[in-house]
Write a protein that holds these residues in place. Structure first.
Motif, PDB file in Angstrom:
ATOM      1  N   PRO A   7     -34.601  11.651  -7.889  1.00  0.00           N
ATOM      2  CA  PRO A   7     -34.322  10.567  -6.940  1.00  0.00           C
ATOM      3  C   PRO A   7     -35.138   9.304  -7.209  1.00  0.00           C
ATOM      4  CG  PRO A   7     -34.752  12.622  -5.766  1.00  0.00           C
ATOM      5  CD  PRO A   7     -35.021  12.877  -7.205  1.00  0.00           C
ATOM      6  N   MET A   8     -36.362   9.473  -7.678  1.00  0.00           N
ATOM      7  CA  MET A   8     -37.198   8.316  -7.978  1.00  0.00           C
ATOM      8  C   MET A   8     -36.649   7.564  -9.184  1.00  0.00           C
ATOM      9  SD  MET A   8     -39.637   6.394  -7.174  1.00  0.00           S
ATOM     10  CE  MET A   8     -40.261   7.316  -5.809  1.00  0.00           C
ATOM     11  N   PRO A 103     -45.704  14.776  -6.308  1.00  0.00           N
ATOM     12  CA  PRO A 103     -46.256  13.582  -6.957  1.00  0.00           C
ATOM     13  C   PRO A 103     -45.921  13.515  -8.454  1.00  0.00           C
ATOM     14  CG  PRO A 103     -47.885  14.530  -5.495  1.00  0.00           C
ATOM     15  CD  PRO A 103     -46.727  15.486  -5.527  1.00  0.00           C
ATOM     16  N   VAL A 104     -45.828  14.667  -9.091  1.00  0.00           N
ATOM     17  CA  VAL A 104     -45.456  14.698 -10.512  1.00  0.00           C
ATOM     18  C   VAL A 104     -44.048  14.149 -10.702  1.00  0.00           C
ATOM     19  CG1 VAL A 104     -45.020  16.238 -12.455  1.00  0.00           C
ATOM     20  CG2 VAL A 104     -46.997  16.617 -11.009  1.00  0.00           C
ATOM     21  N   ASP A 105     -43.126  14.512  -9.815  1.00  0.00           N
ATOM     22  CA  ASP A 105     -41.751  14.016  -9.908  1.00  0.00           C
ATOM     23  C   ASP A 105     -41.690  12.504  -9.713  1.00  0.00           C
ATOM     24  OD1 ASP A 105     -40.782  16.554 -10.377  1.00  0.00           O
ATOM     25  OD2 ASP A 105     -40.303  16.929  -8.261  1.00  0.00           O
ATOM     26  N   ILE A 106     -42.547  11.993  -8.843  1.00  0.00           N
ATOM     27  CA  ILE A 106     -42.585  10.549  -8.607  1.00  0.00           C
ATOM     28  C   ILE A 106     -43.037   9.820  -9.869  1.00  0.00           C
ATOM     29  CG2 ILE A 106     -43.702   8.720  -7.285  1.00  0.00           C
ATOM     30  CD1 ILE A 106     -43.870  10.749  -4.945  1.00  0.00           C
ATOM     31  N   LYS A 110     -40.760   7.404 -12.432  1.00  0.00           N
ATOM     32  CA  LYS A 110     -41.120   6.012 -12.719  1.00  0.00           C
ATOM     33  C   LYS A 110     -41.325   5.792 -14.221  1.00  0.00           C
ATOM     34  CE  LYS A 110     -42.939   4.350  -8.403  1.00  0.00           C
ATOM     35  NZ  LYS A 110     -42.190   3.119  -8.421  1.00  0.00           N
ATOM     36  N   LEU A 111     -42.009   6.726 -14.887  1.00  0.00           N
ATOM     37  CA  LEU A 111     -42.216   6.587 -16.331  1.00  0.00           C
ATOM     38  C   LEU A 111     -40.908   6.677 -17.103  1.00  0.00           C
ATOM     39  CD1 LEU A 111     -45.499   8.601 -16.945  1.00  0.00           C
ATOM     40  CD2 LEU A 111     -45.167   6.149 -17.159  1.00  0.00           C
ATOM     41  N   THR A 112     -40.025   7.550 -16.668  1.00  0.00           N
ATOM     42  CA  THR A 112     -38.720   7.675 -17.334  1.00  0.00           C
ATOM     43  C   THR A 112     -37.898   6.409 -17.161  1.00  0.00           C
ATOM     44  OG1 THR A 112     -38.780  10.040 -16.893  1.00  0.00           O
ATOM     45  CG2 THR A 112     -36.663   9.122 -17.535  1.00  0.00           C
ATOM     46  N   SER A 113     -37.968   5.794 -15.994  1.00  0.00           N
ATOM     47  CA  SER A 113     -37.211   4.555 -15.792  1.00  0.00           C
ATOM     48  C   SER A 113     -37.743   3.440 -16.690  1.00  0.00           C
ATOM     49  CB  SER A 113     -37.243   4.127 -14.329  1.00  0.00           C
ATOM     50  OG  SER A 113     -38.511   3.611 -13.985  1.00  0.00           O
ATOM     51  N   ILE A 114     -39.044   3.386 -16.886  1.00  0.00           N
ATOM     52  CA  ILE A 114     -39.616   2.366 -17.770  1.00  0.00           C
ATOM     53  C   ILE A 114     -39.244   2.652 -19.214  1.00  0.00           C
ATOM     54  CG2 ILE A 114     -41.798   1.462 -18.667  1.00  0.00           C
ATOM     55  CD1 ILE A 114     -42.839   1.685 -15.770  1.00  0.00           C
TER      56      ILE A 114
END
Length: 140
Positions: A7-8, A103-106, A110-114
């Motif tokens: 979802p993030m 928190p790991v999923d968050i 975010k890192l995957t989106s970047i």
């Protein structure tokens, strides 16, 4: 069968590509590359060297490769530096933590989106890289 989406990651992709900033960054990224390659071609035309076209293509390949590596190296830290700081500034971090996501999923989202955004920048610069193949390509 559908692949479950983080979802993030979905939120980050939507918000990152909705604004004009992403497209301005892509435009600036490709414009810098075009100016450098055009400058190289202009310098090649002005110096009238006896270098074969294949060697010119190899030289362009090396320069565009190092140019892209340098630009990505400069852009990536700027994008990743505010991963969670932006959520804290907008006061949405508490809300995200209340959703039940780990928190790991968050952080992974975010890192995957970047990482996907950087791949998008590299894909946008493929036409500039294709100029290399017009000048003899890469022989190795």
């Amino acid at each position: 069968m559908t692949i479950p989406m983080n979802p993030m990651l979905e939120k980050e992709i939507r918000t990152r590509l909705r604004g004009a900033r992403a497209f301005q960054l892509l435009f600036a990224y490709v414009l810098i590359q075009v100016l450098i390659v055009a400058g190289m071609m202009l310098m090649r035309g002005l110096t009238s060297s006896d270098m074969p076209l294949g060697q010119v293509g190899q030289l362009f390949w090396a320069i565009t490769f190092w140019m892209q590596l340098g630009l990505v190296t400069l852009i990536t830290p700027g994008l990743t530096s505010g991963l969670l700081a932006v959520e804290r500034e907008q006061q949405t971090l508490d809300t995200i933590l209340l959703t039940g996501m780990k928190p790991v999923d968050i952080v992974v989202g975010k890192l995957t989106s970047i990482a996907m955004f950087i791949v998008w920048l590299l894909a946008g610069s493929l036409p500039v890289t294709a100029i290399v193949f017009l000048t003899g390509g890469r022989s190795e």
